[in-house]
Design an enzyme around this catalytic site. Structure first.
Site, PDB file in Angstrom:
ATOM      1  N   ARG A  65      41.596  67.491  32.335  1.00  0.00           N
ATOM      2  CA  ARG A  65      41.183  66.087  32.340  1.00  0.00           C
ATOM      3  C   ARG A  65      42.077  65.226  33.221  1.00  0.00           C
ATOM      4  NH1 ARG A  65      37.654  64.081  28.826  1.00  0.00           N
ATOM      5  NH2 ARG A  65      37.953  62.289  30.179  1.00  0.00           N
ATOM      6  N   LEU A  93      39.243  58.096  29.091  1.00  0.00           N
ATOM      7  CA  LEU A  93      40.255  58.214  30.156  1.00  0.00           C
ATOM      8  C   LEU A  93      41.615  58.503  29.533  1.00  0.00           C
ATOM      9  CD1 LEU A  93      38.744  55.227  32.068  1.00  0.00           C
ATOM     10  CD2 LEU A  93      38.838  57.572  32.962  1.00  0.00           C
ATOM     11  N   ASN A 107      35.700  47.553  29.134  1.00  0.00           N
ATOM     12  CA  ASN A 107      34.623  48.361  28.546  1.00  0.00           C
ATOM     13  C   ASN A 107      33.695  47.443  27.761  1.00  0.00           C
ATOM     14  OD1 ASN A 107      33.226  50.774  27.814  1.00  0.00           O
ATOM     15  ND2 ASN A 107      34.191  50.676  25.798  1.00  0.00           N
ATOM     16  N   HIS A 109      30.921  47.559  24.487  1.00  0.00           N
ATOM     17  CA  HIS A 109      30.599  48.414  23.349  1.00  0.00           C
ATOM     18  C   HIS A 109      29.531  47.721  22.505  1.00  0.00           C
ATOM     19  CE1 HIS A 109      31.503  51.589  20.462  1.00  0.00           C
ATOM     20  NE2 HIS A 109      31.419  50.681  19.509  1.00  0.00           N
ATOM     21  N   ASP A 141      42.536  50.521  26.292  1.00  0.00           N
ATOM     22  CA  ASP A 141      43.882  51.064  26.100  1.00  0.00           C
ATOM     23  C   ASP A 141      43.759  52.571  25.853  1.00  0.00           C
ATOM     24  OD1 ASP A 141      43.110  51.370  23.491  1.00  0.00           O
ATOM     25  OD2 ASP A 141      44.538  49.925  22.657  1.00  0.00           O
ATOM     26  N   GLY A 143      43.432  54.265  23.216  1.00  0.00           N
ATOM     27  CA  GLY A 143      42.604  54.693  22.086  1.00  0.00           C
ATOM     28  C   GLY A 143      41.116  54.650  22.397  1.00  0.00           C
ATOM     29  N   ASP A 145      38.018  52.731  21.967  1.00  0.00           N
ATOM     30  CA  ASP A 145      37.484  51.403  21.632  1.00  0.00           C
ATOM     31  C   ASP A 145      38.486  50.549  20.851  1.00  0.00           C
ATOM     32  OD1 ASP A 145      35.018  52.166  22.829  1.00  0.00           O
ATOM     33  OD2 ASP A 145      34.407  53.136  20.967  1.00  0.00           O
TER      34      ASP A 145
HETATM   35  C1  GRF Z   1      25.675  50.323  26.566  1.00  0.00           C
HETATM   36  O1  GRF Z   1      25.070  50.038  25.344  1.00  0.00           O
HETATM   37  C2  GRF Z   1      27.158  50.175  26.471  1.00  0.00           C
HETATM   38  O2  GRF Z   1      27.556  49.221  25.566  1.00  0.00           O
HETATM   39  C3  GRF Z   1      27.575  51.536  25.969  1.00  0.00           C
HETATM   40  O3  GRF Z   1      26.734  52.423  26.658  1.00  0.00           O
HETATM   41  C4  GRF Z   1      25.506  51.770  26.963  1.00  0.00           C
HETATM   42  C5  GRF Z   1      25.253  51.919  28.432  1.00  0.00           C
HETATM   43  O4  GRF Z   1      24.015  51.399  28.798  1.00  0.00           O
HETATM   44  N1  GRF Z   1      28.985  51.737  26.197  1.00  0.00           N
HETATM   45  P1  GRF Z   1      23.564  51.285  30.302  1.00  0.00           P
HETATM   46  O5  GRF Z   1      23.772  52.666  30.935  1.00  0.00           O
HETATM   47  O6  GRF Z   1      24.376  50.243  30.984  1.00  0.00           O
HETATM   48  O7  GRF Z   1      22.127  50.932  30.244  1.00  0.00           O
END
Ligand code: GRF
Length: 203
Positions: A65, A93, A107, A109, A141, A143, A145
């Protein structure tokens, strides 16, 4: 400001960035590269259609990795990326990468962190029976999320929701919130008070 987008899937978040940033000639934010760990990711097609350089970097083509991350890092640096935007990138990562780009990786989420971290937040939200969900944009970071939260937006969960319907409602907000946060970053409005993220002028 040059951004690099990492995506593993459909790339609807990337598409919003393409539509709102790439095609706006007055915009000072440039998507300089798109990288995917999956050859079939539709995000790559979206990048190609927009004429943005794109690359496939598959984890299994590397001995470990660390080497995989190094290749991604090399591409980001070649394209002078200042901010790394994870948009549905499904690989974690490694710490050396995160340390190299500390506070320069975002990121998004589809849950209100710290609730429902991990790879299946929408299914987990429904299984738990939560009545409110939402989206979170955070710094990455070491972790999963766990990085400092920059912005969140709540979204209701309806009794008849399934994973697709809830995710679709969440994505409407994702597309708006990600763009907003990337603009805040480009405008230098984001600072820290310990772990807490402060956004100048957003009160
Ligand atoms: C999104 O819901 C994002 O929050 C999550 O993965 C999904 C990616 O969607 N991390 P897309 O490929 O941008 O449509």
């Amino acid at each position: 400001m040059k951004i690099g987008v990492l995506a593993s899937g459909s790339g609807s978040n990337l598409q919003t960035l393409i539509d709102q940033l790439h095609y706006d000639e007055s915009c000072e934010i440039e998507i300089s590269v798109v990288i995917s760990d999956r050859k079939k990711a539709y995000a790559l097609t979206r990048a190609k259609k927009a004429g943005i350089p794109s690359y496939v970097v598959k984890a299994r083509d590397f001995p470990d990795r660390h080497a995989f991350d190094e290749r991604i890092s090399e591409l980001l640096d070649t394209h002078a990326v200042e901010l790394i935007v994870l948009a549905g990138f499904m690989k974690l990562l490694q710490p050396a990468f995160v340390q190299k780009y500390r506070n320069r990786i975002l990121n998004i989420h589809p849950a209100l962190l710290p609730a429902f971290p991990g790879a299946h937040p929408v299914a987990d939200t429904l299984a738990y029976g939560a009545k409110v969900s939402g989206v979170t944009v955070h710094f990455v970071d070491e972790g999963m999320d766990t990085g400092p939260i920059i912005a969140q937006k709540s979204v209701p969960v309806f009794d008849n929701d399934d994973e697709d319907s809830l995710h679709a409602r969440l994505q409407v907000e994702e597309h708006k919130l990600y763009l907003t946060v990337i603009k805040w970053y480009a405008e230098n409005r984001i600072s820290f008070a310990g772990r807490k993220v402060i956004v100048k002028g957003s009160e």
